[in-house]
Design a protein around this motif. Sequence first.
Motif, PDB file in Angstrom:
ATOM      1  N   CYS A 160       0.924  -1.248  -0.136  1.00  0.00           N
ATOM      2  CA  CYS A 160       0.009   0.253  -0.169  1.00  0.00           C
ATOM      3  C   CYS A 160       1.029   1.221   0.034  1.00  0.00           C
ATOM      4  N   ASP A 161       0.586   2.305  -1.018  1.00  0.00           N
ATOM      5  CA  ASP A 161       1.417   3.331  -0.913  1.00  0.00           C
ATOM      6  C   ASP A 161       1.262   4.468   0.032  1.00  0.00           C
ATOM      7  N   LEU A 162       0.059   4.048   1.081  1.00  0.00           N
ATOM      8  CA  LEU A 162      -0.267   4.822   2.210  1.00  0.00           C
ATOM      9  C   LEU A 162       0.402   4.396   3.663  1.00  0.00           C
ATOM     10  N   CYS A 163       0.145   2.864   3.651  1.00  0.00           N
ATOM     11  CA  CYS A 163       0.301   2.399   4.932  1.00  0.00           C
ATOM     12  C   CYS A 163       1.485   1.424   4.995  1.00  0.00           C
ATOM     13  N   GLY A 164       1.739   0.796   3.783  1.00  0.00           N
ATOM     14  CA  GLY A 164       2.650  -0.227   3.774  1.00  0.00           C
ATOM     15  C   GLY A 164       2.217  -1.734   3.696  1.00  0.00           C
ATOM     16  N   LEU A 165       0.979  -2.019   3.940  1.00  0.00           N
ATOM     17  CA  LEU A 165       0.649  -3.271   4.022  1.00  0.00           C
ATOM     18  C   LEU A 165       0.321  -3.926   2.817  1.00  0.00           C
ATOM     19  N   ASP A 166       0.307  -5.180   2.550  1.00  0.00           N
ATOM     20  CA  ASP A 166       0.045  -5.907   1.502  1.00  0.00           C
ATOM     21  C   ASP A 166      -1.250  -5.502   0.589  1.00  0.00           C
ATOM     22  N   VAL A 167      -1.031  -5.438  -0.654  1.00  0.00           N
ATOM     23  CA  VAL A 167      -2.256  -4.935  -1.474  1.00  0.00           C
ATOM     24  C   VAL A 167      -2.665  -6.458  -1.973  1.00  0.00           C
ATOM     25  N   GLU A 168      -3.867  -6.934  -1.574  1.00  0.00           N
ATOM     26  CA  GLU A 168      -4.392  -8.364  -1.794  1.00  0.00           C
ATOM     27  C   GLU A 168      -5.391  -8.148  -3.184  1.00  0.00           C
ATOM     28  N   THR A 169      -5.940  -6.880  -3.443  1.00  0.00           N
ATOM     29  CA  THR A 169      -7.002  -6.926  -4.260  1.00  0.00           C
ATOM     30  C   THR A 169      -6.408  -5.693  -5.415  1.00  0.00           C
ATOM     31  N   PRO A 170      -6.494  -5.795  -6.657  1.00  0.00           N
ATOM     32  CA  PRO A 170      -6.177  -4.581  -7.627  1.00  0.00           C
ATOM     33  C   PRO A 170      -7.181  -3.283  -7.656  1.00  0.00           C
ATOM     34  N   SER A 171      -8.390  -3.562  -6.957  1.00  0.00           N
ATOM     35  CA  SER A 171      -9.498  -2.563  -7.270  1.00  0.00           C
ATOM     36  C   SER A 171      -9.241  -1.247  -6.603  1.00  0.00           C
ATOM     37  N   PHE A 172      -8.272  -1.174  -5.619  1.00  0.00           N
ATOM     38  CA  PHE A 172      -8.101   0.203  -4.980  1.00  0.00           C
ATOM     39  C   PHE A 172      -6.928   1.070  -5.392  1.00  0.00           C
ATOM     40  N   THR A 173      -6.847   1.345  -6.668  1.00  0.00           N
ATOM     41  CA  THR A 173      -5.685   2.285  -7.297  1.00  0.00           C
ATOM     42  C   THR A 173      -6.259   3.786  -7.800  1.00  0.00           C
ATOM     43  N   LEU A 174      -5.240   4.398  -7.965  1.00  0.00           N
ATOM     44  CA  LEU A 174      -5.284   5.822  -8.428  1.00  0.00           C
ATOM     45  C   LEU A 174      -4.219   6.084  -9.429  1.00  0.00           C
ATOM     46  N   LYS A 175      -4.438   7.053 -10.409  1.00  0.00           N
ATOM     47  CA  LYS A 175      -3.537   7.388 -11.375  1.00  0.00           C
ATOM     48  C   LYS A 175      -3.057   8.912 -10.891  1.00  0.00           C
ATOM     49  N   THR A 176      -1.804   9.134 -10.621  1.00  0.00           N
ATOM     50  CA  THR A 176      -1.316  10.295 -10.229  1.00  0.00           C
ATOM     51  C   THR A 176      -0.157  10.793 -10.997  1.00  0.00           C
ATOM     52  N   LYS A 177       0.269  12.144 -10.691  1.00  0.00           N
ATOM     53  CA  LYS A 177       1.403  12.897 -11.660  1.00  0.00           C
ATOM     54  C   LYS A 177       2.683  11.756 -11.463  1.00  0.00           C
ATOM     55  N   GLU A 178       2.767  11.120 -10.219  1.00  0.00           N
ATOM     56  CA  GLU A 178       4.040  10.302  -9.954  1.00  0.00           C
ATOM     57  C   GLU A 178       3.798   8.992 -10.358  1.00  0.00           C
ATOM     58  N   GLY A 179       2.806   8.504 -11.124  1.00  0.00           N
ATOM     59  CA  GLY A 179       2.420   7.275 -11.702  1.00  0.00           C
ATOM     60  C   GLY A 179       1.402   6.524 -10.910  1.00  0.00           C
ATOM     61  N   ASP A 180       0.978   5.459 -11.118  1.00  0.00           N
ATOM     62  CA  ASP A 180       0.079   4.446 -10.470  1.00  0.00           C
ATOM     63  C   ASP A 180       0.214   4.363  -9.011  1.00  0.00           C
TER      64      ASP A 180
END
Length: 55
Positions: A8-28
């Motif tokens: 996770c780009d916020l808390c660092g836990l493992d991402v188990e599902t690909p449905s919580f994503t955002l496109k940002t100026k720094e990348g996905d």
Amino acid sequence: MTDTKKVCDLCGLDVETPSFTLKTKEGDKAFCCEGCKGIYQLLNEDQILPDPDQD
């Protein structure tokens, strides 16, 4: 064989599902849950790119 688990780009836990994503100026960005995604959006709203699928 390499293990390419995303964290996770916020808390660092493992991402188990690909449905919580955002496109940002720094990348996905990927998040472990809707809560982390929402907090990231609030704190970095100037970095979020518009989603062309949501019209």
